[in-house]
Motif scaffolding. Structure first.
Motif, short mmCIF file in Angstrom:
data_model
loop_
_atom_site.label_atom_id
_atom_site.label_comp_id
_atom_site.label_asym_id
_atom_site.label_seq_id
_atom_site.Cartn_x
_atom_site.Cartn_y
_atom_site.Cartn_z
N SER A 1 -38.71 12.33 0.70
CA SER A 1 -38.77 12.71 2.09
C SER A 1 -38.63 11.14 2.93
CB SER A 1 -40.34 12.84 2.29
OG SER A 1 -41.28 11.98 1.87
N ARG A 2 -38.77 10.10 2.08
CA ARG A 2 -38.24 8.90 2.69
C ARG A 2 -36.84 8.65 2.93
NH1 ARG A 2 -42.90 4.63 1.37
NH2 ARG A 2 -44.74 6.00 0.97
N HIS A 3 -36.21 9.35 2.04
CA HIS A 3 -34.71 9.23 2.02
C HIS A 3 -33.97 10.37 2.25
CE1 HIS A 3 -35.12 4.99 0.73
NE2 HIS A 3 -36.33 5.39 -0.16
N PRO A 4 -33.82 10.90 3.52
CA PRO A 4 -33.18 12.22 3.45
C PRO A 4 -31.68 11.87 3.62
CG PRO A 4 -34.16 11.33 5.78
CD PRO A 4 -34.82 10.41 4.41
N GLU A 5 -31.30 10.61 3.68
CA GLU A 5 -30.02 10.37 3.60
C GLU A 5 -29.26 10.49 2.32
OE1 GLU A 5 -31.67 6.42 2.32
OE2 GLU A 5 -32.09 8.11 3.60
N LEU A 6 -29.96 10.51 1.23
CA LEU A 6 -29.67 10.76 -0.25
C LEU A 6 -29.67 12.13 -0.64
CD1 LEU A 6 -31.45 7.78 -1.91
CD2 LEU A 6 -29.12 7.72 -1.10
N ASP A 7 -28.56 12.49 -1.02
CA ASP A 7 -28.67 13.81 -1.67
C ASP A 7 -29.09 13.85 -3.24
OD1 ASP A 7 -27.17 15.16 0.22
OD2 ASP A 7 -25.26 14.61 -0.66
N ALA A 8 -29.81 14.92 -3.52
CA ALA A 8 -30.46 14.83 -4.75
C ALA A 8 -30.00 16.20 -5.70
CB ALA A 8 -31.91 14.95 -4.73
N ASP A 9 -29.50 15.93 -6.84
CA ASP A 9 -29.07 16.70 -7.83
C ASP A 9 -30.35 17.16 -8.57
OD1 ASP A 9 -26.49 16.80 -6.69
OD2 ASP A 9 -25.59 15.88 -8.50
N VAL A 10 -30.80 18.30 -8.84
CA VAL A 10 -31.60 18.55 -9.92
C VAL A 10 -31.20 19.43 -11.17
CG1 VAL A 10 -33.92 20.12 -9.98
CG2 VAL A 10 -33.50 18.96 -7.91
N VAL A 11 -31.60 18.82 -12.15
CA VAL A 11 -30.61 19.10 -13.33
C VAL A 11 -31.79 19.66 -14.45
CG1 VAL A 11 -29.17 18.55 -15.29
CG2 VAL A 11 -28.96 17.51 -12.97
N SER A 12 -31.92 20.84 -14.97
CA SER A 12 -32.57 20.98 -16.02
C SER A 12 -32.34 20.77 -17.49
CB SER A 12 -32.63 22.77 -16.06
OG SER A 12 -33.22 23.50 -14.96
N GLY A 13 -33.50 20.27 -18.15
CA GLY A 13 -32.90 19.40 -19.20
C GLY A 13 -33.11 20.13 -20.65
N GLY A 14 -33.63 21.52 -20.63
CA GLY A 14 -33.51 22.47 -21.98
C GLY A 14 -34.90 21.58 -22.92
N LEU A 15 -36.07 21.69 -22.37
CA LEU A 15 -37.04 21.07 -23.53
C LEU A 15 -37.27 22.08 -24.54
CD1 LEU A 15 -38.92 18.70 -24.31
CD2 LEU A 15 -40.60 19.67 -22.54
N PHE A 16 -37.58 23.39 -24.21
CA PHE A 16 -38.08 24.43 -25.13
C PHE A 16 -36.77 25.52 -25.35
CE2 PHE A 16 -42.06 22.57 -23.41
CZ PHE A 16 -42.33 22.27 -24.32
N THR A 17 -35.90 25.15 -26.19
CA THR A 17 -34.82 26.03 -26.55
C THR A 17 -34.77 25.93 -28.12
OG1 THR A 17 -33.36 24.12 -26.35
CG2 THR A 17 -33.59 25.39 -24.48
N GLY A 18 -33.96 26.98 -28.59
CA GLY A 18 -33.81 26.90 -29.97
C GLY A 18 -34.94 27.13 -30.70
N SER A 19 -35.24 26.22 -31.90
CA SER A 19 -36.52 26.17 -32.61
C SER A 19 -37.48 25.96 -31.91
CB SER A 19 -36.08 25.18 -33.97
OG SER A 19 -35.88 24.02 -33.45
N ARG A 20 -37.42 25.37 -30.88
CA ARG A 20 -38.63 24.71 -29.93
C ARG A 20 -39.31 26.07 -29.19
NH1 ARG A 20 -40.45 20.01 -29.44
NH2 ARG A 20 -41.02 20.11 -27.52
#
Length: 205
Positions: free
Chosen positions: A26-45
């Protein structure tokens, strides 16, 4: 320069960081932001939540340090213990929301965490994405269709690969990307003031 936020929708520390993330954006509307999912609970987790005996203690710590809320419906889910956190399904949901409203991905990603950690709703259920879309004023049918589309799984896997390529080993991580350079701004816990200071220092170089 743009921001890259690597998180997992099923990560309690990411939930705790939500307020800082939204404040910084909100303080930096001039900055684009990519949101990336990390995959914490996949596979054996990808196992029943009872397998993670540290969850209750971690949530108490997160609430103490960040003020994040954990609701009664979520507490019941934890107490039952059979719920399986599937980060690929959650990443498909993030990809669907990003597809329909790319400029609002940070907002909708934090909304997903709210409906899980406060509302106790599964991020594998299409109805959850319908609810988030409706409450966010988005086309709910389009969001659900995107969540169920084959390409959403590919988008989730692409997010996981990007997180790994960025060298992110834990969530949440906030990065500043400028050209080929990537600078960490926050990892785990950080206040808005701390992120602001790091961002100012980076810009002053």
């Amino acid at each position: 320069m743009k921001l890259v936020y690597v998180f997992d929708a099923y990560c309690g520390w990411s939930h705790g960081f939500s307020r800082t993330l939204l404040d910084v954006l909100s303080r930096h509307p001039e900055l684009d932001a990519d949101v990336v999912s990390g995959g914490l609970f996949t596979g054996s987790r990808r196992v029943p939540i009872r397998e993670f005996g540290h969850v209750r203690g971690a949530n108490t710590k997160i609430a103490e340090l960040t003020g994040a809320e954990f609701g009664e419906a979520y507490d019941r889910l934890i107490a039952d213990g059979s719920f399986v956190m599937d980060s690929e399904a959650a990443a498909r949901g993030v990809a669907a929301l990003r597809h329909v409203a790319p400029a609002r991905t940070a907002e909708t990603a934090t909304a997903l965490q709210w409906v899980f950690y406060v509302g106790g709703l599964s991020l594998s259920d299409p109805a959850t994405y319908r609810k988030v879309a409706e409450e966010s004023g988005l086309d709910a049918d389009a969001v659900v269709a995107a969540f169920e589309a084959p390409w959403a799984r590919q988008a989730a896997q692409a997010d996981f690969r990007r997180a790994a390529d960025l060298g992110v080993a834990g969530f949440p991580t906030l990065l500043a990307a400028d050209g080929d350079g990537v600078t960490p701004l926050a990892h785990g816990i950080a206040t808005t003031a701390e992120v602001e200071q790091r961002l100012s220092s980076l810009r002053a170089r």
